[in-house]
Design an enzyme around this catalytic site. Sequence first.
Site, PDB file in Angstrom:
ATOM      1  CD  GLU A 143     -10.253 -27.141  97.854  1.00  0.00           C
ATOM      2  OE1 GLU A 143      -9.140 -26.690  97.563  1.00  0.00           O
ATOM      3  OE2 GLU A 143     -10.610 -28.304  97.562  1.00  0.00           O
ATOM      4  CB  CYS A 144     -16.801 -27.119  96.551  1.00  0.00           C
ATOM      5  SG  CYS A 144     -18.145 -27.283  95.351  1.00  0.00           S
ATOM      6  N   GLY A 145     -18.134 -27.841  98.942  1.00  0.00           N
ATOM      7  CA  GLY A 145     -19.039 -28.339  99.973  1.00  0.00           C
ATOM      8  C   GLY A 145     -18.768 -27.697 101.320  1.00  0.00           C
ATOM      9  CG  LEU A 163     -19.131 -21.534  99.893  1.00  0.00           C
ATOM     10  CD1 LEU A 163     -18.776 -20.302 100.714  1.00  0.00           C
ATOM     11  CD2 LEU A 163     -19.011 -21.219  98.398  1.00  0.00           C
ATOM     12  CB  SER A 222     -13.732 -20.021  97.232  1.00  0.00           C
ATOM     13  OG  SER A 222     -12.781 -20.978  96.800  1.00  0.00           O
TER      14      SER A 222
END
Length: 459
Positions: A328-330, A332, A431
């Site tokens: 998730e986020c970081g 990605l 993502s």
Amino acid sequence: MKKLMIAGATSGSGKTSVTLGILSALSDTLRIQPYKIGPDYVDTKFHSRITGRQSRNIDSFLVPDVHSLKYLFERDTSDVDLGLVEGVMGLYDGLGTDKDAHSSASIAKMLNIPVVLVVNGRSASTSIAAIVKGFVEFDPAVPIIGIVVNNVMSQNHFELIKGAITRYVKNVPVLGYLPFKKSLSLPSRQLGLVPDNELPAVDSKISELGQLAKAHIDLNQLLTLAGTSVDAHLPSPIVTQQVDLTLGIAQDDAFNFYYQDNLEALREAGVTLKPFSPIADKALPDGIDALYLGGGYPEEFAAELAANTTMKQAIRVFSQANHPIYAECGGLMYLGNRLTTDSGTFDMLGLLDGESEMTPRLKRFGYCEASPVVDTVIGAAGTKLVGHEFHHSVFTANAGLEPVLRMRKVRDGVVADEWTGGYQVRQTFASYLHVHFYQSKAVFNGLLDRLGARVHASH
């Protein structure tokens, strides 16, 4: 347990300072379970630092079922004296213009939590009474039981504000104030606080806030006005089976954005969590079936992440062997080819053929819906997911790497924005979307299945 919510008239009113001050002032004598409304990861770390109990997020968008939300609020609280909830933004701010769309006020009503309203007293006196009167009368069903004034310049200034509120607003006592002290403001990053572990003087600041709360807020009256809640010892609404799964979880200064309830749900389902540091460790934990790379601030530690070539190679080999990775986020940003920050461009893992670049402005912020267009680690094609995005970066995929999520933001019943995101290579999925596993039993159990969990045979 007794229960209270500290909510602000607006963002920046001082609800975090008041919350931390009250937590510090009372945690020596009371067992406190802290909570944060909304999807914030950082405020909860401050709560946990003070109380020694993991703070929990209460969010009616990420967890749309009211029974699940009530369960998350009340569970494991039989030994708790006080549940203290920090609100989000202003009391009535949520998604769109509906005052009941995932606002602090809506959760106060849903879970019957009395509200202490924090107002900013700087550069005002009688006008504060108008603000308080408006908040109290805007929705009489919201149980506002007291007022705390922040940023007060002197005792005389406080008496002026208190006198005005007492004169024009009936039956809502002024419980006290916090004086204006610039030295106690906590630094921000990307619309949130800098994490507690990055602030060298954080404990002394929190201690001073606690002393100010003891000196200037009527804590006994505060506790007298609190509501009560009971731990009903109900079973988890999403943990319905026991599985065999060992999950490596990235946990260090670069990766530490995880919902406590997500981790508890995994453990309750039988998952063994093995933490590791992409910054410092040279190998992945032994015997893991899958990896979980959460959000955080990889851009702040990009040089260290880039330099740890042994760990990068270990994760590459893990992915190339078709083992599942959920990011998730970081996470990605770490899985792409390179990450560009103000300090330069740094080589990341190269599992996803694309580049991340930090941006001066927030690129996406807020709640959204997602639906995979193909089967992914997070959900099968067509699954409806809810989550939130919050990032100061963009990920640009190179030709051949296609997005696998259709994303949209719906506000006041209207689609306000649509975009695509999320990528999957082999069983590696990443993502910008942050998800709460308690959104549904199907999402949680589907994720366990795709991470390679084996269901224990029933006896």
